[in-house]
Write an enzyme that holds these catalytic residues in place. Structure first.
Site, PDB file in Angstrom:
ATOM      1  N   GLY A 244     -42.299  84.507 -65.868  1.00 40.21           N
ATOM      2  CA  GLY A 244     -41.791  83.142 -65.982  1.00 40.21           C
ATOM      3  C   GLY A 244     -41.721  82.719 -67.433  1.00 40.21           C
ATOM      4  O   GLY A 244     -40.658  82.417 -67.953  1.00 40.21           O
ATOM      5  N   GLY A 472     -47.365  87.507 -62.240  1.00 39.65           N
ATOM      6  CA  GLY A 472     -47.628  88.887 -62.639  1.00 39.65           C
ATOM      7  C   GLY A 472     -48.884  88.968 -63.489  1.00 39.65           C
ATOM      8  O   GLY A 472     -49.232  90.005 -64.038  1.00 39.65           O
ATOM      9  N   GLY A 514     -53.557  77.780 -65.334  1.00 40.68           N
ATOM     10  CA  GLY A 514     -53.686  78.219 -63.948  1.00 40.68           C
ATOM     11  C   GLY A 514     -55.087  78.643 -63.563  1.00 40.68           C
ATOM     12  O   GLY A 514     -55.648  78.133 -62.581  1.00 40.68           O
ATOM     13  N   ARG A 624     -65.306  81.746 -70.377  1.00 36.07           N
ATOM     14  CA  ARG A 624     -65.617  82.775 -69.384  1.00 36.07           C
ATOM     15  C   ARG A 624     -64.367  83.617 -69.106  1.00 36.07           C
ATOM     16  O   ARG A 624     -63.279  83.067 -68.889  1.00 36.07           O
ATOM     17  CB  ARG A 624     -66.098  82.118 -68.087  1.00 36.07           C
ATOM     18  CG  ARG A 624     -66.480  83.126 -67.009  1.00 36.07           C
ATOM     19  CD  ARG A 624     -67.402  82.496 -65.988  1.00 36.07           C
ATOM     20  NE  ARG A 624     -66.754  81.436 -65.239  1.00 36.07           N
ATOM     21  CZ  ARG A 624     -66.342  81.573 -63.959  1.00 36.07           C
ATOM     22  NH1 ARG A 624     -66.514  82.708 -63.320  1.00 36.07           N
ATOM     23  NH2 ARG A 624     -65.793  80.557 -63.336  1.00 36.07           N
ATOM     24  N   ASN A 627     -61.792  88.217 -65.392  1.00 40.40           N
ATOM     25  CA  ASN A 627     -61.584  89.624 -65.066  1.00 40.40           C
ATOM     26  C   ASN A 627     -61.119  90.325 -66.343  1.00 40.40           C
ATOM     27  O   ASN A 627     -59.992  90.127 -66.786  1.00 40.40           O
ATOM     28  CB  ASN A 627     -60.523  89.734 -63.960  1.00 40.40           C
ATOM     29  CG  ASN A 627     -60.230  91.168 -63.564  1.00 40.40           C
ATOM     30  OD1 ASN A 627     -60.329  92.089 -64.378  1.00 40.40           O
ATOM     31  ND2 ASN A 627     -59.864  91.373 -62.310  1.00 40.40           N
ATOM     32  N   THR A 630     -57.570  92.123 -66.159  1.00 41.79           N
ATOM     33  CA  THR A 630     -56.342  91.324 -66.183  1.00 41.79           C
ATOM     34  C   THR A 630     -56.250  90.514 -67.481  1.00 41.79           C
ATOM     35  O   THR A 630     -55.159  90.315 -68.009  1.00 41.79           O
ATOM     36  CB  THR A 630     -56.271  90.395 -64.953  1.00 41.79           C
ATOM     37  OG1 THR A 630     -57.468  89.623 -64.882  1.00 41.79           O
ATOM     38  CG2 THR A 630     -56.113  91.193 -63.677  1.00 41.79           C
ATOM     39  N   GLY A 700     -53.352  83.275 -71.120  1.00 38.49           N
ATOM     40  CA  GLY A 700     -51.938  83.610 -70.913  1.00 38.49           C
ATOM     41  C   GLY A 700     -51.100  83.552 -72.168  1.00 38.49           C
ATOM     42  O   GLY A 700     -50.193  84.354 -72.356  1.00 38.49           O
ATOM     43  N   GLU A 701     -51.378  82.598 -73.035  1.00 37.78           N
ATOM     44  CA  GLU A 701     -50.512  82.393 -74.193  1.00 37.78           C
ATOM     45  C   GLU A 701     -51.161  82.778 -75.515  1.00 37.78           C
ATOM     46  O   GLU A 701     -50.477  83.046 -76.509  1.00 37.78           O
ATOM     47  CB  GLU A 701     -50.033  80.938 -74.205  1.00 37.78           C
ATOM     48  CG  GLU A 701     -49.095  80.706 -73.035  1.00 37.78           C
ATOM     49  CD  GLU A 701     -48.819  79.256 -72.713  1.00 37.78           C
ATOM     50  OE1 GLU A 701     -47.840  78.731 -73.235  1.00 37.78           O
ATOM     51  OE2 GLU A 701     -49.556  78.671 -71.911  1.00 37.78           O
TER      52      GLU A 701
END
Ligand code: MOS
Length: 740
Positions: A244, A472, A514, A624, A627, A630, A700-701
């Site tokens: 996205g 993803g 998220g 924290r 995972n 990921t 994410g970013e």
């Protein structure tokens, strides 16, 4: 609301494989355009060949003669649609106006017609045979184009004040050393591998839309406004999203057209955009210009930071990135000044693209920091650490946690940075000039309001349900892990359902919100379940069975309502309307950011100037880590995107026609495997009990911020040439006065 996070010493979860890995490698994961629809008609969009002007005529004869063509929708016969509010104003839209509103053309590649047919091939053939005549006007393409209008951002968006602290002009005038430089970043496009698509189906008055989305509740609400129907009559579905990066966060014009067509034809309609159409029918990262001035004392203490920004936006609607709100929080800046300006051109409305403001402003700031370190004769890492701060100087508010020093220490040790000879062009391996550079990464820690439903059954199985999204990234996986952690249930017993507006409004997948948001809500719901059962997360099977027996129930279900502390709405109500109340970052009682330090080696061939990046080390502290597997993938993907920004990626514009030239993946350059060598991602343990109940900052970013500056700084170290406009290409190295 905040509570301490009780996890392992390193504050990291288990590196478990992906929840949806099996589905994805076997092809069983159903992306929205794969959803089987019985008796579907197919849509093909015809887009404008000019950037500005008016449509004067259509000739549909050849189109309607194609066997299987059912209808042609243009501005002359389109059923009514309403405008919507822009995403950036708390609405849902990429742009405010619906498609096919009039004969006016606002940008090249704008929708001018939709052809409907029994097959995709017939729709496409019909579309290609449609004759559209235009009265062409002269478009403005980009900066410096005739007709491009410059405005102060504060005049367009009065609520958006430029950060200001002290008297930066006076401090610059008094500074012993001043860097005064201009930087430039090009337009880019998200180019997710999954194409934009929409499938709409009406069952009586109920509309179901299958569309890859980063916020299905926003899609539902925005579409309801456009169509003028109650949102309750719309269901939006997006179980899996193939990338996205911001492009699937706002409602684009196509969705309402497909819904209208399905209603008119009384059968489902499916649309998949072509790759080139995706360049103009969603947003993109706009080009930006930066004028940075930094003042410092001889001993390396920064005295002023002045950063003016120019961003391109559409004439129709104003999208803007955040200016220097975030970069101003980076160091101990005693004085700050900034002015943000928008330049209006005849292109489509831009949209957030992975770390929208940070990628741009941190390229400029982190390049200027390196220039200052060179001017001072200081090590660039030491210069940054000397100007470390424990608070955002502009607001005076301290960070909830800030582990930038640890990131620098760990990454520099792994990189062997102390072995660097600081003199430009001093390190060499045969015909290859070697350069080492570093830069800081950062991203604000934000959460949004969200609701989750968790059900715990007497047999020990759990179901977690909310309209979250997995682009993803591993969202399914970390939410499964979080429920396992909070309830003390094995992973295999936990099912996660997301991406459907029939579920409660989960977090959007955007702004790196998220995981932190979803896990905060899951923690609330799980705590409520355990409380009702009178259990703790370490209860065994026997205790669980006894607890359910005491209540005489077969399952317990609780809803977790999470509204960020200090949020504007203070409730989850707006989540149901698809309007996330981003909270955190530089706003609120304290400042919340994740940080990282990035070190890169470049090798530049002395004769050909070919640029290679054999080695990258990034160390990140983001609260924290849910995972490590990921998280590492996210950060590595970010670093690779940073390399792409530094060396490859730019959307080329035909300035005469305001048209994208390289609107395909053959000519829009991104790194391939051969461009990416040794990348080391280090996760620096950090405990933050204040940023949100989950103690998670998000990754994410973060990874793509600052990387381009680290590479530009390494290129300078290798060659003595400072490239201030991205991407750094061989021709730019050749153009600059050379003595390589
Ligand atoms: Mo991202 S640009 O918040 O999808």
């Amino acid at each position: 609301m905040n509570e301490a996070v009780q996890v392992s010493n390193a504050n990291m979860g288990q590196p478990v494989p992906r929840y949806d890995g099996w589905l994805k490698v076997t092809g069983a994961a159903r992306y929205t355009s794969d959803t089987p629809v019985t008796d579907a008609a197919y849509a093909y969009l015809v887009t404008s060949a000019v950037a500005r002007g008016r449509i004067t005529a259509f000739d549909e004869t050849a189109t309607r003669a194609v066997p299987g063509v059912l209808d042609v929708m243009t501005h002359r016969n389109r059923p009514p649609l309403n405008p919507i509010k822009m995403f950036i104003e708390g609405g849902q839209g990429l742009m405010s106006a619906p498609a096919l509103e009039s004969a006016d053309i606002h940008h090249e590649g704008e929708i001018v017609a939709m052809v409907l047919a029994d097959s995709y091939e017939a729709a496409r053939e019909g579309g290609q045979r449609l004759v559209v005549r235009y009265d062409r006007a002269e478009p403005a393409a980009t900066f410096d184009s005739p007709g491009a209008d410059e405005q102060l951002l504060s005049d367009v968006v009065p609520a958006k004040a430029d950060p200001r602290l002290g008297d930066a002009e006076a401090a610059l005038a008094d500074a012993a050393v001043v860097i005064d430089a201009r930087y430039e970043t090009p337009p880019q496009h998200h180019n997710a591998i999954e194409l934009f698509s929409t499938t709409a189906r009406w069952d009586d008055d109920e509309l179901t839309v299958f569309e890859p989305s980063q916020i299905v509740y926003g899609l539902k609400e925005g579409l309801a406004i456009q169509l003028g129907i109650a949102p309750e009559r719309i269901r939006a579905v997006s179980h899996f999203v193939g990338g996205g990066f911001g492009a699937k966060a706002a409602v684009t014009q196509r969705t309402a057209l497909v819904a209208l067509a399905a209603r008119t034809l009384r059968r489902p309609v499916k649309l998949v955009l072509t790759r080139d159409q995706g360049f103009t029918l969603s947003g993109n990262r706009q080009e930006s210009r930066h004028h940075v001035r930094i003042g410092a004392s001889r001993d390396g203490r920064i005295t002023a930071y002045h950063h003016d920004i120019w961003e391109v936006t559409a004439r129709t609607d104003a999208w803007f990135n955040a200016g220097i709100d975030h970069s101003a929080a980076m160091y101990r800046f005693p004085a700050v000044a900034s002015t943000a300006r928008l330049v209006r051109v005849d292109r489509q409305v831009p949209m957030a693209m992975r770390a929208p403001s940070e990628v741009q402003s941190m390229f400029a700031l982190e390049s200027a920091m390196d220039e200052m370190a060179v001017a001072l004769g200081m090590d660039p890492m030491a210069f940054r650490l000397l100007n470390e701060t424990d608070r955002n100087m502009v607001t005076g508010k301290p960070f909830t946690s800030r582990s930038l020093v640890s990131c620098y220490e760990q990454a520099s040790a792994a990189f062997a940075w102390p072995d660097r000879d600081p003199r430009p062009r001093s390190m060499r391996d045969g015909e290859w000039l070697i350069g080492w550079g570093c830069a800081t990464a950062m991203y604000p820690t934000l959460t949004v309001n969200c609701v989750v439903r968790v059900r715990y059954d007497v047999d020990g199985s759990v179901i977690v349900q909310f309209a979250g999204h997995d682009l993803g990234t591993g969202a399914y996986t970390v939410f499964q892990q979080e429920a396992a952690l909070r309830l003390g249930v094995p992973l295999a017993r936990i099912k996660v359902e997301m991406g459907d507006t029939r579920l409660p409004p989960g977090p959007l997948a955007g702004g790196s919100t998220g995981s932190a948001t979803g896990c905060s809500a899951i923690a609330i719901a799980c705590a409520a379940i355990l409380k009702r059962l009178g259990l703790t997360a370490d209860a065994d099977d026997e205790a669980r069975t006894a607890a359910f027996a005491r209540l005489a129930v077969g399952s317990v279900e609780e809803q977790g309502d999470y509204a960020p502390a200090g949020s504007a709405t203070g409730s989850t109500a707006s989540a149901y309307r698809g309007s996330p109340d981003f909270t955190g970052g530089v706003h609120g009682a304290k400042t919340m950011f994740a940080f990282g330090a990035q070190f890169v080696e470049v090798r530049i061939h002395a004769r050909t100037h070919e640029i290679r990046v054999p080695r990258v080390v990034g160390a990140y502290a983001a609260g924290r880590i849910l995972n490590p597997r990921t998280a590492r993938s996210q950060l590595m993907g970010g670093l690779i995107w940073g390399i792409s920004s530094a060396l490859h990626e730019a959307t080329e514009i035909d300035r005469r026609e305001a048209r994208y030239v390289n609107d395909n993946l053959a000519e829009y350059l991104i790194p391939v495997c051969a461009d990416i060598r040794d990348i080391k991602v280090m996760l620096v343990p950090e405990v933050d009990t204040e940023c949100n109940p989950a103690g998670v900052k998000g990754v994410g970013e973060l990874g793509c911020v600052g990387t381009a500056a680290a590479i530009a700084n390494a290129v300078f170290h290798a060659t003595g040439k400072r490239i201030r406009d991205l991407p750094i290409t061989i021709d730019k190295l050749l153009q600059r006065p050379s003595d390589i």
